[in-house]
Design a protein around this motif. Structure first.
Motif, short mmCIF file in Angstrom:
data_model
loop_
_atom_site.label_atom_id
_atom_site.label_comp_id
_atom_site.label_asym_id
_atom_site.label_seq_id
_atom_site.Cartn_x
_atom_site.Cartn_y
_atom_site.Cartn_z
N MET A 1 -16.34 8.24 -12.87
CA MET A 1 -16.39 8.63 -11.47
C MET A 1 -15.71 7.57 -10.62
SD MET A 1 -19.66 9.92 -9.31
CE MET A 1 -20.46 8.44 -8.77
N SER A 2 -14.91 8.01 -9.68
CA SER A 2 -14.18 7.09 -8.82
C SER A 2 -15.13 6.45 -7.81
CB SER A 2 -13.07 7.81 -8.07
OG SER A 2 -12.12 8.28 -8.95
N ARG A 3 -14.84 5.22 -7.52
CA ARG A 3 -15.63 4.51 -6.52
C ARG A 3 -15.17 4.94 -5.13
NH1 ARG A 3 -14.54 -1.40 -7.34
NH2 ARG A 3 -12.46 -0.58 -7.51
N PRO A 4 -16.08 4.90 -4.15
CA PRO A 4 -15.69 5.28 -2.79
C PRO A 4 -14.52 4.46 -2.26
CG PRO A 4 -18.06 5.14 -2.94
CD PRO A 4 -17.50 4.64 -4.25
N ARG A 5 -14.49 3.17 -2.58
CA ARG A 5 -13.39 2.32 -2.09
C ARG A 5 -12.07 2.80 -2.69
NH1 ARG A 5 -13.14 -4.03 -1.21
NH2 ARG A 5 -10.93 -4.19 -0.82
N SER A 6 -12.07 3.17 -3.95
CA SER A 6 -10.86 3.67 -4.60
C SER A 6 -10.38 4.96 -3.94
CB SER A 6 -11.13 3.90 -6.09
OG SER A 6 -10.01 4.47 -6.71
N LYS A 7 -11.33 5.84 -3.63
CA LYS A 7 -10.97 7.10 -2.97
C LYS A 7 -10.38 6.84 -1.59
CE LYS A 7 -14.18 10.15 -5.34
NZ LYS A 7 -15.30 11.07 -5.21
N ILE A 8 -10.96 5.89 -0.87
CA ILE A 8 -10.46 5.54 0.47
C ILE A 8 -9.05 4.97 0.36
CG2 ILE A 8 -10.77 3.95 2.41
CD1 ILE A 8 -13.82 4.31 1.99
N GLU A 9 -8.82 4.11 -0.63
CA GLU A 9 -7.49 3.54 -0.82
C GLU A 9 -6.47 4.62 -1.17
OE1 GLU A 9 -8.11 0.55 -3.79
OE2 GLU A 9 -8.83 -0.93 -2.34
N GLN A 10 -6.86 5.56 -2.01
CA GLN A 10 -5.96 6.65 -2.37
C GLN A 10 -5.63 7.50 -1.15
OE1 GLN A 10 -7.91 8.73 -5.54
NE2 GLN A 10 -7.49 7.13 -7.06
N THR B 1 -5.77 6.57 1.98
CA THR B 1 -4.95 5.77 2.89
C THR B 1 -3.50 5.75 2.43
OG1 THR B 1 -6.85 4.39 3.44
CG2 THR B 1 -4.69 3.48 3.92
N ASN B 2 -3.29 5.61 1.14
CA ASN B 2 -1.93 5.62 0.61
C ASN B 2 -1.25 6.96 0.86
OD1 ASN B 2 -2.13 3.00 -0.32
ND2 ASN B 2 -2.74 3.59 -2.38
N ARG B 3 -1.99 8.05 0.68
CA ARG B 3 -1.40 9.37 0.94
C ARG B 3 -1.07 9.53 2.42
NH1 ARG B 3 -5.27 11.07 -3.06
NH2 ARG B 3 -6.75 11.64 -1.43
N LEU B 4 -1.95 9.05 3.30
CA LEU B 4 -1.68 9.13 4.74
C LEU B 4 -0.46 8.31 5.13
CD1 LEU B 4 -5.28 8.94 6.22
CD2 LEU B 4 -3.72 10.88 6.32
N ASN B 5 -0.34 7.11 4.56
CA ASN B 5 0.83 6.28 4.86
C ASN B 5 2.12 6.93 4.38
OD1 ASN B 5 -0.53 4.20 6.14
ND2 ASN B 5 -0.94 3.11 4.24
N LYS B 6 2.07 7.55 3.21
CA LYS B 6 3.24 8.24 2.68
C LYS B 6 3.61 9.42 3.59
CE LYS B 6 4.99 10.22 -1.62
NZ LYS B 6 4.67 10.55 -3.01
N SER B 7 2.61 10.16 4.03
CA SER B 7 2.86 11.28 4.94
C SER B 7 3.43 10.80 6.27
CB SER B 7 1.57 12.06 5.18
OG SER B 7 1.13 12.67 4.00
N ALA B 8 2.91 9.70 6.78
CA ALA B 8 3.40 9.16 8.05
C ALA B 8 4.87 8.78 7.92
CB ALA B 8 2.57 7.95 8.46
N GLY B 9 5.26 8.23 6.78
CA GLY B 9 6.66 7.90 6.56
C GLY B 9 7.53 9.13 6.58
N LYS B 10 7.05 10.22 5.99
CA LYS B 10 7.80 11.48 6.01
C LYS B 10 7.94 12.01 7.42
CE LYS B 10 6.65 12.85 1.30
NZ LYS B 10 5.94 13.82 0.45
#
Length: 50
Positions: free
Chosen positions: A1-10, A12-21
């Motif tokens: 099971m993924s840790r909450p911090r790992s999910k938040i980091e994932q 955040t990374n997806r949001l940053n990638k989307s913001a770049g697009k």
């Protein structure tokens, strides 16, 4: 099971990638706007001659 911090980091990374697009798309639209302004200016300059 993924840790909450790992999910938040994932997420955040997806949001940053989307913001770049979004930034890339905004730049693309800005370039289209510039091109349309040039075309419009050219048409206005030529129209009295026609």
């Amino acid at each position: 099971m993924s840790r909450p911090r790992s999910k938040i980091e994932q997420a955040t990374n997806r949001l940053n990638k989307s913001a770049g697009k979004i930034d890339d798309f905004n730049s693309f639209l800005s370039e289209i706007d510039k091109a349309l302004k040039i075309v419009g200016s050219t048409i206005k300059a030529i129209s009295p001659l026609i």
